[in-house]
Motif scaffolding. Structure first.
Motif, short mmCIF file in Angstrom:
data_model
loop_
_atom_site.label_atom_id
_atom_site.label_comp_id
_atom_site.label_asym_id
_atom_site.label_seq_id
_atom_site.Cartn_x
_atom_site.Cartn_y
_atom_site.Cartn_z
N LEU A 89 0.99 3.00 -9.52
CA LEU A 89 -0.03 3.48 -10.45
C LEU A 89 0.56 4.44 -11.48
O LEU A 89 0.07 4.50 -12.63
CB LEU A 89 -1.17 4.16 -9.68
CG LEU A 89 -2.04 3.22 -8.84
CD1 LEU A 89 -3.06 4.03 -8.04
CD2 LEU A 89 -2.75 2.19 -9.71
N SER A 138 -8.52 8.91 -4.81
CA SER A 138 -7.57 9.99 -5.06
C SER A 138 -6.37 9.47 -5.85
O SER A 138 -5.92 10.12 -6.80
CB SER A 138 -7.11 10.59 -3.73
OG SER A 138 -6.11 11.56 -3.94
N MET A 139 -5.86 8.30 -5.49
CA MET A 139 -4.71 7.74 -6.19
C MET A 139 -5.07 7.32 -7.62
O MET A 139 -4.22 7.33 -8.51
CB MET A 139 -4.16 6.53 -5.43
CG MET A 139 -3.49 6.89 -4.12
SD MET A 139 -2.71 5.43 -3.39
CE MET A 139 -2.26 6.05 -1.78
N ASN A 183 -8.87 7.59 -0.15
CA ASN A 183 -7.46 7.53 -0.52
C ASN A 183 -7.28 6.81 -1.85
O ASN A 183 -6.48 7.23 -2.70
CB ASN A 183 -6.66 6.81 0.56
CG ASN A 183 -6.50 7.63 1.81
OD1 ASN A 183 -6.79 8.82 1.81
ND2 ASN A 183 -6.04 7.00 2.88
N SER A 229 0.82 -1.22 0.00
CA SER A 229 0.00 0.00 0.00
C SER A 229 0.85 1.27 0.00
O SER A 229 0.52 2.25 -0.64
CB SER A 229 -0.94 0.00 1.21
OG SER A 229 -1.84 -1.07 1.13
N ALA A 236 0.84 4.52 -4.99
CA ALA A 236 0.85 5.71 -5.86
C ALA A 236 1.95 5.62 -6.89
O ALA A 236 1.74 5.91 -8.09
CB ALA A 236 1.00 6.97 -5.00
#
Length: 952
Positions: free
Chosen positions: A622, A723-724, A720, A615, A619
């Motif tokens: 991705l 958003s990512m 979260n 986790s 970001a």
């Protein structure tokens, strides 16, 4: 509670996970006083929120049984594992295969558990079960709803203490045939299937316990007697040679009481000494070869190193990764990238007594396929490593990967229990997770170079060539080694002592009652949409700090014309290559440094992208996904290499009987001239004609926002995650259009079709037809209920007949499978060649009988219990949760559809199910396909009375 904060230093994790220290000795004493008589507390390991590891308590019974308990209340299930410290390494020359054969025997009933009842009891409880054997241990395990724990302890203890009274020569003969069928299916009838056992003969000295295969040599299996099996049990299956590990949601005090009740009165077996770890060396390089029914020549090179747990094991693992661990490795660069090999890799597999450093490469026929050239390229890669040395990034990459693999391996109770059991069995210390992480973290560049010089550089090795039949000119070098046949050991088992029969203090014949079924909690789902309309469905799962994202794109194989079959898979493979900004290797390196993976693939009616990440690194992962998704490089050199790899993979698959059967069956059901009737890999002709422009055009058609839906499972909160994912909002494009599947029949029913595979060790049988499309609560769902007693469970009518009663096969099954607009019914098995006709006759008889008379009330009760209670196991891992979410998303199901299914199961009658059987199982509407040796099987099939056609 989260227990996986990875930023903590490894040294802190080790000190935090230590065994109970002196300052809480009073607590240990108090705990000991409350234990059942004969049970001793050995150690307690607990974790704080900042530590990596597995919390547990370790006990020992007076008879020597080690008991490990791990509490995990996140799901209403328990996993029970009994590991015996015995595998094929405890066998003697000429007496191989006993450990694995005995694994099969242990499922055949015991004094208080009837024949075939072990599978039935566990399956009816809603559980899953199996057993496995390797060179060093044998384990038996069950995962069941938490209220079934006592029943599992009853089952396992009965076969530990009361197996021999139920052992018969009839059971022994059936299981000997089953093991032979397993060997034929998994080794003799599979491309490269005999590689491992031939290689082991050359790398280990005569008489070494790893020099024979775990499954055994056929002549040794024939040599075994019923008394040999009895003696093997008496020698190795005592509680003092076993570890019982239980993980999940249970009451600890009650569980210890049950363990003591069921296992405590079983007497210890003979003393077991640790096996000797004798270093393995080679006097010179040994060349061996074999011809096989394969398409691609294969070179397999290996040399002995250390043993599992040796101080140098970690450095050797890192060395293997650097030389051949993926797209950034030297072997990939020099062999795959340059077109000499279709695949190449390096590994360092370890066993209790010995490890091997292994390198393999599948030759690319386009460059000649000569294995001498591959050996030269491998040697050059090893020399290049010596010149290149080890970089800081090499170490960081491998250490991050090891850390990530460790975390992902602890996502299930079974994974944690297996880790505890293995560490106890081989190291007498369940608490190895943090220590293993520290061991790999501490490896230095100097360590890697030292083990390279000590174990690899200029060392003798075994070089094995596997070449297609009739192409011995491709071997690396002429054979210079022949294994020595050792005399058969006079006795199959040594070290026996007198064992007293168990006198039980209670009535073991009464199966324990179960408590109230646990309340099933369906994952709490959230839904959202990106600004471009892409639907995202997910759930928050705090078990591990990981994220699983899957992007589904409607289309896949079905979205291409038949003349371009294979294009969806080829395009997916190209999406995993370079982007316009970075090379394939650079992108792979970025992912390796994060411990993440991104994979593209294509199924029958969907393309997909799967992302796995810690986790904390989601970001950054991705960002790499967006680069690959929106800016694929579509480099011509990549295309030529990937296309050639897919062609060679297809041609290799075409030598595999199971692939031949699957592809041939699809062609019969959907038509050879339709895309549904062709493999997702395509055909040699279609793949050869594909161009880079075809890939670019399919990318524009398939990889669009209009075709996409997403599923996310993570410990991160919804806000979260969304958003990512915002970077994917720039995605655009309309949905891919799918052509409806033609409903007409393409093959004549009630006909036997043969695909010839000369000298096949077994025959692959597929019987079936087009059937229902998927639904969650309608006729398709009910059809699967109807099928369960016929061929949907281990103790189904068909499997018990063909495997357990007749010994024709390693396994036989029937199933309905479906998607939105099509489906199939298929009955299948891989059977001995000499019983092909008889096996088909039994299939036909079972299906006809079931169609005409249906199931009985006992079978209905069994399926009700099994399926409804089994739902407790459905949502444990992130992967399982993702699959559950995807079903809801894809088929627009009610989020509570599993509750509706339970209501249907509890209300449905034998009348309704038997009516479905009557309408759906008419054997005369089905086709029969056999892949096997035509010259042998055709005369067996003629008496069945069906028209017979031989097809390509």
């Amino acid at each position: 509670m989260k227990k996986w904060i990875l930023a903590v230093a490894i040294s802190a994790a080790i000190s935090g996970c230590a065994i109970q220290s002196a300052n809480n000795a009073i607590d240990v004493t108090t705990a000991q006083a409350n234990l059942p008589a004969g049970v001793s507390l050995v150690e307690t390991v607990s974790l704080t929120d900042s530590e990596i590891g597995i919390a547990y308590k370790k006990y020992r019974l007076a008879n020597g049984l080690t008991v490990i308990l791990h509490q995990d209340t996140s799901d209403p299930l328990v996993h029970v594992d009994v590991t015996y410290h015995v595998g094929s390494a405890r066998e003697l020359a000429g007496r191989s295969g006993f450990a694995h054969l005995f694994e099969h025997m242990m499922f055949q009933g015991s004094q208080h558990v009837g024949d075939e009842q072990h599978f039935k009891v566990v399956t009816e409880a809603g559980g899953t079960l199996n057993g496995t054997t390797n060179s060093d241990r044998t384990n038996y395990f069950e995962t069941v709803p938490s209220n079934q724990l006592e029943k599992m302890l009853w089952l396992e203890s009965d076969r530990m203490g009361f197996f021999l009274p139920a052992l018969t020569s009839e059971k022994f003969e059936v299981q000997r045939e089953t093991v032979k069928n397993e060997r034929a299916q998994r080794i003799d009838n599979r491309p490269y299937g005999r590689l491992g056992e031939r290689f082991a003969q050359a790398v280990y000295p005569e008489g070494h316990p790893y020099s024979w295969p775990v499954i055994g040599w056929p002549e040794d299996l024939d040599r075994a007697t019923l008394d040999d099996v009895k003696h093997f049990f008496e020698r190795w299956y005592g509680p003092n040679n076993a570890t019982l590990t239980i993980g999940g949601d249970f009451d600890e005090a009650q569980t210890l009481s049950w363990v003591n009740k069921y296992f405590g009165e079983i007497p210890s077996g003979p003393q077991v000494e640790s096996a000797t770890k004798t270093p393995v060396t080679l006097d010179k390089t040994r060349y061996i070869s074999m011809e096989d029914k394969v398409h691609l020549p294969l070179l397999y090179v290996g040399m002995p190193t250390v043993y599992a747990g040796h101080p140098d094991e970690a450095a050797l693992d890192l060395l293997a990764n650097i030389i051949g661990g993926g797209p950034t490795s030297l072997l990939y660069k020099n062999l795959v990238k340059e077109g000499y090999a279709v695949q190449a890799s390096v590994g360092h597999p370890c066993q209790e007594l010995a490890c091997q450093f292994t390198l393999y490469a599948l030759a690319n026929p386009a460059t000649g396929g000569k294995l001498a050239l591959l050996e030269e390229k491998i040697d050059q890669s090893i020399a290049e490593f010596e010149q290149r040395g080890v970089t800081d990034e090499d170490l960081q990459k491998v250490k991050v990967q090891f850390e990530a693999d460790t975390i992902f391996g602890l996502q299930s109770v079974r994974g944690k229990v297996s880790t505890l059991a293995a560490n106890q069995t081989f190291y007498a210390n369940p608490n190895m997770v943090a220590q293993d992480l520290a061991r790999y973290q501490s490896v230095t560049k100097q360590d890697v170079m030292r083990v390279f010089n000590q174990y690899i550089k200029d060392k003798p090795k075994v070089v094995m060539s596997v070449v297609p039949e009739g192409q011995s000119q491709l071997v690396a070098k002429a054979d210079n080694f022949t294994p020595t046949a050792l005399p058969v050991a006079a006795e199959a088992v040594t070290g026996l002592t007198d064992i007293k029969p168990v006198v039980s203090s209670f009535d073991r014949a009464t199966m324990p009652q179960v408590g109230k079924a646990p309340v099933l909690t369906v994952p709490s789902l959230w839904t959202s949409s990106l600004s471009n309309g892409i639907e995202v469905m997910g759930t928050e799962s705090e078990e591990t700090p990981t994220a699983e994202l899957v992007i589904y794109l409607e289309g896949g194989h079905r979205a291409v014309p038949v003349e371009k079959a294979g294009l969806a898979q080829l395009t997916a493979a190209m999406m995993g290559e370079s982007s316009t900004q970075h090379t394939t290797e650079e992108l792979a390196h970025k992912l390796e440094m994060l411990g993440s993976s991104i994979s593209f693939g294509a199924g029958i009616s969907q393309s997909y992208v799967q992302v796995s990440s810690l986790s904390k690194n989601l970001a950054a992962t991705l960002a790499i996904l967006e680069e690959r998704l929106f800016n694929p490089g579509f480099n011509r050199a990549d295309f030529e290499r990937v296309k050639q790899q897919q062609i060679q993979s297809l041609q290799q698959a075409m030598t595999n009987p199971s692939y031949m059967a699957s592809n041939g069956f699809s062609a019969l059901l959907y038509g050879k001239n339709t895309v549904m009737g062709n493999s997702q890999l395509g055909t040699v002709e279609s793949l050869s004609a594909l161009t880079l422009e075809d890939v670019k055009a399919f990318y524009q058609q398939q990889y669009t926002a209009g075709s996409a839906q997403m599923v996310m499972v993570s410990d991160l909160a919804k806000d979260n995650v969304i958003s990512m994912l915002s970077g994917l909002s720039q995605w655009s494009g309309k949905a891919t259009t799918l052509t409806p599947i033609n409903k007409r029949l393409y093959a004549a029913p009630a006909t036997i079709y043969i695909i010839d595979k000369p000298d096949a060790a077994q025959s692959e049988i597929n019987i079936g037809k087009r059937a229902l499309s998927y639904d969650g609560t309608g006729e398709y769902f009910k059809a699967n209920l109807m099928n369960y007693p016929l061929g949907g469970a281990f103790n189904s009518r068909i499997n018990l007949n063909l495997r357990e009663d007749k010994g024709y096969t390693y396994g036989a099954r029937t199933q309905f499978s479906g998607q939105e607009d099509t489906g199939e019914f298929i009955a299948s098995a891989s059977v001995r060649t000499d019983v092909t006709g008889a096996a088909i006759s039994e299939f036909i008889k079972e299906i006809q009988t079931y169609q005409q008379t249906g199931m009985n009330d006992k079978e209905l009760a069994f399926l009700r219990n099994s399926i409804t209670q089994g739902q407790a196991l459905d949502f444990e891992t992130p992967y399982q949760k993702a699959g559950f979410i995807r079903r809801i998303q894809r088929y627009q199901l009610d989020p509570q559809f599993t509750q509706q299914q339970t209501q249907i199961i509890n209300a449905i009658t034998t009348t309704e199910l038997n009516s479905l059987a009557k309408s759906l199982l008419d054997i005369n509407t089905m086709v029969i396909l056999v892949v096997g040796d035509k010259d042998v099987i055709q005369k067996q099939l003629a008496p069945l009375g069906y028209p017979i056609q031989v097809i390509n």
